[in-house]
Write a protein that holds these residues in place. Structure first.
Motif, PDB file in Angstrom:
ATOM      1  N   ASP A 140       0.865  -1.183   0.000  1.00  0.00           N
ATOM      2  CA  ASP A 140       0.000   0.000   0.000  1.00  0.00           C
ATOM      3  C   ASP A 140       0.906   1.238   0.000  1.00  0.00           C
ATOM      4  O   ASP A 140       1.304   1.741   1.057  1.00  0.00           O
ATOM      5  N   ALA A 141       1.231   1.717  -1.211  1.00  0.00           N
ATOM      6  CA  ALA A 141       2.234   2.790  -1.346  1.00  0.00           C
ATOM      7  C   ALA A 141       1.866   4.001  -0.492  1.00  0.00           C
ATOM      8  O   ALA A 141       2.738   4.602   0.142  1.00  0.00           O
ATOM      9  N   ALA A 142       0.559   4.336  -0.460  1.00  0.00           N
ATOM     10  CA  ALA A 142       0.141   5.548   0.260  1.00  0.00           C
ATOM     11  C   ALA A 142       0.477   5.460   1.749  1.00  0.00           C
ATOM     12  O   ALA A 142       0.773   6.471   2.397  1.00  0.00           O
ATOM     13  N   SER A 143       0.440   4.244   2.299  1.00  0.00           N
ATOM     14  CA  SER A 143       0.690   4.083   3.740  1.00  0.00           C
ATOM     15  C   SER A 143       2.149   4.355   4.100  1.00  0.00           C
ATOM     16  O   SER A 143       2.478   4.533   5.281  1.00  0.00           O
ATOM     17  N   THR A 149       9.052  -3.229  -2.211  1.00  0.00           N
ATOM     18  CA  THR A 149      10.348  -2.602  -1.887  1.00  0.00           C
ATOM     19  C   THR A 149      10.526  -1.325  -2.699  1.00  0.00           C
ATOM     20  O   THR A 149      10.995  -0.304  -2.175  1.00  0.00           O
ATOM     21  N   LYS A 150      10.126  -1.375  -3.970  1.00  0.00           N
ATOM     22  CA  LYS A 150      10.212  -0.150  -4.789  1.00  0.00           C
ATOM     23  C   LYS A 150       9.311   0.940  -4.216  1.00  0.00           C
ATOM     24  O   LYS A 150       9.691   2.120  -4.201  1.00  0.00           O
ATOM     25  N   ASN A 151       8.122   0.563  -3.732  1.00  0.00           N
ATOM     26  CA  ASN A 151       7.224   1.551  -3.099  1.00  0.00           C
ATOM     27  C   ASN A 151       7.923   2.236  -1.936  1.00  0.00           C
ATOM     28  O   ASN A 151       7.824   3.455  -1.745  1.00  0.00           O
ATOM     29  N   LEU A 152       8.635   1.436  -1.137  1.00  0.00           N
ATOM     30  CA  LEU A 152       9.309   1.999   0.044  1.00  0.00           C
ATOM     31  C   LEU A 152      10.462   2.914  -0.384  1.00  0.00           C
ATOM     32  O   LEU A 152      10.663   3.985   0.208  1.00  0.00           O
TER      33      LEU A 152
END
Ligand SMILES: NC(=O)c1ccc[n+]([C@@H]2O[C@H](COP(=O)([O-])OP(=O)(O)OC[C@H]3O[C@@H](n4cnc5c(N)ncnc54)[C@H](OP(=O)(O)O)[C@@H]3O)[C@@H](O)[C@H]2O)c1
Length: 303
Positions: free
Chosen positions: A65-68, A102-105
């Motif tokens: 959940d990228a937004a989180s 991991t990319k989102n983070l």
């Protein structure tokens, strides 16, 4: 402030404890449906509550959940991630967590102005690796390196605690022979998770860790057959081994681990630790010391 993603796992929990002990301000990314409290009973995870009791600040979020992740990274100087999907399953997959999560983070950290990102990859990963987990790790290494943040990539060999515990310890507990794939003769740099945690903690402010990849192994590499011999010596009797063909399912352990056992019989990794250990001041744990500690107290044979 240091954000740890994966703190409820085995490695991330040790890293969190060590940073808290050093007096660091530690934020941990946690999830409502974490199985960590249950897995911790087998020594395979770290309950969030224990870290919170020791001073960690929890924040809810999920790599899927990228937004989180924006709030999780806000005000953070260093991100450490040890998160991965292998012991989780369900919607947590190699693609959703190890690759895209991991990319989102990394994206959220860069956007929030995080200065240093410490990523736990693994030895032997390659963008063209036949195993998608190794591919995902190599892709994330490259993605991080071009992110513009200072990066450290930890590249440990196989964790002794997890793998020797599962492949040798579980059959011992079930009074069954140890099952090895192929000839069990490819040598790998098995490493204690305690050593990997020590490098993660050092990486936070060690100048050598800036924009660096750190290969982490042990004093020597071992094949699975040799490991079973060493554990047999600790137990005081040789352990029976059942060899199965490459690709065949290994009983008692998770499907993903069984597949990785096949992968391990397709390559070797030997990591000379002398120079790295001297730079970072981390003494590598030898297999014999690990086995004596783990199999005297970690496993109770049922016969
Ligand atoms: N095991 C080995 O032999 C080995 C070798 C080389 C490298 N490594 C690498 O070392 C690292 C640490 O391994 P480990 O065995 O300590 O891991 P682990 O115990 O399996 O920990 C998994 C962690 O990832 C978190 N996680 C999973 N999916 C997530 C998601 N969608 N969002 C947020 N968090 C998520 C889990 O949180 P929840 O509790 O909420 O599920 C947990 O904290 C991993 O990157 C692994 O690939 C392992």
């Amino acid at each position: 402030m240091i954000l740890i993603a994966g703190a409820t796992g085995l490695l991330g929990g040790i890293v969190a404890y060590q940073l808290l002990e050093k007096g660091e301000d530690v934020r941990i990314l946690i999830r409502h449906d974490s199985p960590a409290a249950e897995l911790a009973k087998q020594g395979l995870a770290t309950p969030a509550q224990m870290l919170i009791n020791n001073g960690a600040r929890p924040i809810y979020g999920d790599l899927k959940d990228a937004a989180s992740l924006d709030a999780a990274c806000s005000g953070v100087e260093t991100v450490i991630t040890t998160a991965n999907s292998i012991m989780r399953g369900g919607p947590d997959t190699i693609e959703s967590v190890d690759l895209n999560g991991t990319k989102n983070l990394i994206d959220a950290a860069r956007t929030a102005g995080v200065k240093h990102f410490i990523y736990t990859s693994a030895a032997g990963v390659d963008i063209n690796h036949p195993n998608p987990f190794f591919q995902a790790k190599a892709t994330c290494e490259a993605y991080l390196a071009q992110s513009g943040m200072v990066y450290t990539i930890l590249k440990p060999g196989v964790f002794m605690e997890i793998w020797i515990g599962a492949v040798v310890g579980m059959p011992l507990q079930a009074a069954q022979p140890v099952t090895l794939v192929g000839q069990g003769d490819h040598k790998h740099a098995f490493v204690s998770v305690q050593d990997v945690a020590a490098y993660a903690v050092k990486a936070v402010d060690h100048p050598a860790a800036r924009n660096a990849a750190i290969l982490i192994g042990a004093p020597r590499a071992y094949s699975w057959t040799e490991i079973v011999e060493v554990v047999g010596q600790v137990m005081g009797h040789p352990l029976p081994i059942n060899y199965v063909s490459i690709g065949e399912r290994v009983p008692l352990i998770m499907e993903e681990m069984s597949q990785l056992l096949t992968t391990m019989e397709t390559y070797e990794d030997k990591i000379d630790m002398a120079q790295t250990a001297a730079i970072y001041g981390v003494e590598p744990t030898p297999l014999t010391k690990f086995a004596a500690r783990f199999f005297k107290v970690g496993v109770q044979p049922s016969n």
